[in-house]
Design a protein around this motif. Structure first.
Motif, PDB file in Angstrom:
ATOM      1  N   LEU A 176      31.722  44.383 -11.685  1.00  0.00           N
ATOM      2  CA  LEU A 176      31.169  45.689 -11.325  1.00  0.00           C
ATOM      3  C   LEU A 176      29.802  45.478 -10.678  1.00  0.00           C
ATOM      4  O   LEU A 176      28.945  44.795 -11.233  1.00  0.00           O
ATOM      5  CB  LEU A 176      31.030  46.572 -12.570  1.00  0.00           C
ATOM      6  N   GLU A 177      29.594  46.086  -9.501  1.00  0.00           N
ATOM      7  CA  GLU A 177      28.340  45.920  -8.779  1.00  0.00           C
ATOM      8  C   GLU A 177      27.802  47.274  -8.334  1.00  0.00           C
ATOM      9  O   GLU A 177      28.557  48.196  -8.038  1.00  0.00           O
ATOM     10  CB  GLU A 177      28.536  45.023  -7.554  1.00  0.00           C
ATOM     11  N   ASN A 178      26.468  47.361  -8.265  1.00  0.00           N
ATOM     12  CA  ASN A 178      25.785  48.544  -7.727  1.00  0.00           C
ATOM     13  C   ASN A 178      24.840  48.066  -6.638  1.00  0.00           C
ATOM     14  O   ASN A 178      23.966  47.234  -6.890  1.00  0.00           O
ATOM     15  CB  ASN A 178      25.012  49.266  -8.841  1.00  0.00           C
ATOM     16  N   GLY A 179      25.028  48.564  -5.403  1.00  0.00           N
ATOM     17  CA  GLY A 179      24.278  48.078  -4.258  1.00  0.00           C
ATOM     18  C   GLY A 179      22.773  48.219  -4.412  1.00  0.00           C
ATOM     19  O   GLY A 179      22.280  49.109  -5.102  1.00  0.00           O
ATOM     20  N   ALA A 180      22.032  47.330  -3.727  1.00  0.00           N
ATOM     21  CA  ALA A 180      20.568  47.344  -3.810  1.00  0.00           C
ATOM     22  C   ALA A 180      19.987  48.633  -3.257  1.00  0.00           C
ATOM     23  O   ALA A 180      18.891  49.049  -3.650  1.00  0.00           O
ATOM     24  CB  ALA A 180      20.008  46.135  -3.055  1.00  0.00           C
ATOM     25  N   GLU A 181      20.697  49.299  -2.335  1.00  0.00           N
ATOM     26  CA  GLU A 181      20.196  50.536  -1.744  1.00  0.00           C
ATOM     27  C   GLU A 181      20.454  51.762  -2.618  1.00  0.00           C
ATOM     28  O   GLU A 181      20.047  52.875  -2.278  1.00  0.00           O
ATOM     29  CB  GLU A 181      20.835  50.765  -0.367  1.00  0.00           C
ATOM     30  N   ALA A 182      21.133  51.587  -3.742  1.00  0.00           N
ATOM     31  CA  ALA A 182      21.404  52.710  -4.652  1.00  0.00           C
ATOM     32  C   ALA A 182      20.104  53.231  -5.246  1.00  0.00           C
ATOM     33  O   ALA A 182      19.121  52.496  -5.391  1.00  0.00           O
ATOM     34  CB  ALA A 182      22.360  52.270  -5.760  1.00  0.00           C
ATOM     35  N   THR A 183      20.105  54.525  -5.585  1.00  0.00           N
ATOM     36  CA  THR A 183      18.904  55.148  -6.166  1.00  0.00           C
ATOM     37  C   THR A 183      19.136  55.608  -7.599  1.00  0.00           C
ATOM     38  O   THR A 183      18.306  56.313  -8.168  1.00  0.00           O
ATOM     39  CB  THR A 183      18.458  56.344  -5.300  1.00  0.00           C
ATOM     40  N   ARG A 184      20.256  55.240  -8.188  1.00  0.00           N
ATOM     41  CA  ARG A 184      20.512  55.533  -9.601  1.00  0.00           C
ATOM     42  C   ARG A 184      21.453  54.485 -10.166  1.00  0.00           C
ATOM     43  O   ARG A 184      22.099  53.736  -9.422  1.00  0.00           O
ATOM     44  CB  ARG A 184      21.118  56.929  -9.783  1.00  0.00           C
ATOM     45  N   ASP A 185      21.534  54.422 -11.495  1.00  0.00           N
ATOM     46  CA  ASP A 185      22.484  53.528 -12.144  1.00  0.00           C
ATOM     47  C   ASP A 185      23.910  53.988 -11.869  1.00  0.00           C
ATOM     48  O   ASP A 185      24.174  55.190 -11.738  1.00  0.00           O
ATOM     49  CB  ASP A 185      22.258  53.508 -13.654  1.00  0.00           C
ATOM     50  N   ALA A 186      24.822  53.037 -11.776  1.00  0.00           N
ATOM     51  CA  ALA A 186      26.242  53.356 -11.616  1.00  0.00           C
ATOM     52  C   ALA A 186      26.896  53.361 -13.001  1.00  0.00           C
ATOM     53  O   ALA A 186      26.690  52.437 -13.792  1.00  0.00           O
ATOM     54  CB  ALA A 186      26.926  52.331 -10.716  1.00  0.00           C
ATOM     55  N   SER A 187      27.664  54.416 -13.277  1.00  0.00           N
ATOM     56  CA  SER A 187      28.333  54.567 -14.576  1.00  0.00           C
ATOM     57  C   SER A 187      29.820  54.258 -14.416  1.00  0.00           C
ATOM     58  O   SER A 187      30.575  55.094 -13.923  1.00  0.00           O
ATOM     59  CB  SER A 187      28.132  55.989 -15.119  1.00  0.00           C
ATOM     60  N   PHE A 188      30.234  53.050 -14.834  1.00  0.00           N
ATOM     61  CA  PHE A 188      31.606  52.589 -14.657  1.00  0.00           C
ATOM     62  C   PHE A 188      32.426  52.817 -15.927  1.00  0.00           C
ATOM     63  O   PHE A 188      31.904  52.763 -17.042  1.00  0.00           O
ATOM     64  CB  PHE A 188      31.638  51.095 -14.337  1.00  0.00           C
ATOM     65  N   THR A 189      33.734  53.025 -15.719  1.00  0.00           N
ATOM     66  CA  THR A 189      34.713  53.011 -16.806  1.00  0.00           C
ATOM     67  C   THR A 189      35.874  52.123 -16.377  1.00  0.00           C
ATOM     68  O   THR A 189      36.447  52.324 -15.302  1.00  0.00           O
ATOM     69  CB  THR A 189      35.232  54.425 -17.128  1.00  0.00           C
TER      70      THR A 189
END
Length: 378
Positions: A176-189
């Motif tokens: 599971l990855e969240n891009g560096a340009e994201a502005t919030r945490d990613a909530s995975f299930t």
């Protein structure tokens, strides 16, 4: 003589009264013709501009229905400096037309810079009975503060991705990855077959991995709270170029004193776990790690039989001790009936359990659950 003067005075008074009445009739329309101007303003913070709304109303006697503007001048100030501006919908009338109705307000709008300090509109009207205003009518609005543009930050969002990879054991790794340009945490299930479910929060520019056991990897679904569609929803692809682990080999022998079992596991094999249960006495468990060779022995007696077993084993056969012919009666010990001859089975998934079948020629086949095999020979 006095009567004549009285009659003349009365005549003059009557004439004056008639003249005053005529003036009143002529003046009545003048008092009924007039106009007024009003203005309001709002700050448009998205653009940093004042939105001004101007309203012109005119009044006239009955029968007068339309009018025109002979003057419509708008100016705005920044400090002491004045400049003209245009009001959409309000302007000086060209030609001889009377385009505006007395019964309806004339409304126009204009956008002004956020730093203006004052704005004014001055008008004069003429009605369709040709009556004209002699004086200007105007309205002025003063701004005590500036209208500043407010920059609204974009809503926070994640940039999630999921990579699903199977290994040679059938387990699945979900990265599971969240891009560096994201502005919030990613909530995975991550949800697998059965009751497997795990959740994870991944910060911008970070990643983590969740392992799904093979028994729960029939189908995997990966979702993220801010995404309408799943990031992955399918059966994972099988691993490629897998190398099967090495096969263990087993043997047994009967001596004058013992029934001995031996298991040899190659370095590239997997752990072998076998339980040997005699018909008399305690069971013994043999755990052989890759690269190890281990033996287990049972004291011999007439009628000794040992049954190997493992979890999930469907078919087991006991192995009986046979006293070698070369044993001297009453002597302690003796030689085995013949040399140890290990035989290996076909390579498969992993060694979990086994079974041994006694053959007529003395060779015993030890079958391990999950398709792995160890062969023992006497």
């Amino acid at each position: 003589m006095n009567r004549l003067h009285l009659r003349r005075a009365l005549a003059v008074a009557a004439g004056a009264l008639i003249g005053l009445a005529g003036v009143a009739v002529a003046a009545a329309p003048a008092s009924a013709h007039h106009s007024e101007v009003k203005v309001t303003a709002e700050c448009d913070t998205a653009k940093g501009e004042w939105v001004t709304t101007w309203t012109v109303r005119t009044y006239a006697p009955g029968g007068v229905t339309n009018y025109r503007l002979t003057k419509a001048e708008a100016t705005s100030n920044k400090g002491e400096v004045a400049a003209p501006f245009t009001i959409e919908g309000i302007r000086t009338t060209d030609g001889d037309a009377y385009p505006y109705q007395v019964s309806e307000p004339l409304v126009g709008t204009a956008r002004l810079a956020g730093d203006v300090t004052r704005a004014s509109l001055t008008v004069r009207a003429q009605w369709d009975n040709t009556w004209k205003e002699n004086d200007d009518k105007s309205a002025t609005i003063r701004f005590s503060e500036s209208c500043d543009k407010v920059v609204t930050p974009p809503p926070a969002k994640a940039n999630p991705t999921a990579t699903v990879t199977s290994d040679c054991t059938g387990d699945v790794a979900v990265k599971l990855e969240n891009g560096a340009e994201a502005t919030r945490d990613a909530s995975f299930t991550v949800a697998g077959s059965g009751d497997f479910t795990k959740t994870a929060e991944v910060a911008p520019g970070k990643s983590l991995s969740i392992r799904v056991p093979a028994k729960n990897a029939t189908r995997i679904t990966v979702t993220e709270a801010g995404q309408k569609q799943p990031l992955f929803d399918d059966k994972p692809s099988e691993a490629k170029d897998c190398v099967e682990p090495g096969e263990p080999s087993g043997s047994y022998q009967s001596t004058c004193d013992e029934l001995i079992f031996q298991v040899e596991n190659p370095k590239d094999g997997k752990t072998v776990e076998i339980t040997f249960t005699p018909n008399k006495g305690d069971a013994k468990k043999l755990v052989v790690q890759p690269g190890e060779t281990k033996t287990v022995a049972f004291k011999a007696f007439e009628g000794l039989k040992v049954t190997p077993a493992a979890e999930g084993l469907d078919d087991t056969e006991p192995i009986a001790w046979e006293k070698p012919k070369t044993c001297t009666p009453g002597a302690g010990g003796g030689q085995p009936e013949g040399p140890t001859l290990p035989l290996t089975g076909a390579a498969t998934g992993g060694i979990v359990a086994g079974a041994i079948a006694l053959l007529a020629a003395g060779a015993v086949l030890f079958v391990v659950a999950r398709r792995r095999k160890v062969r023992f020979t006497a």
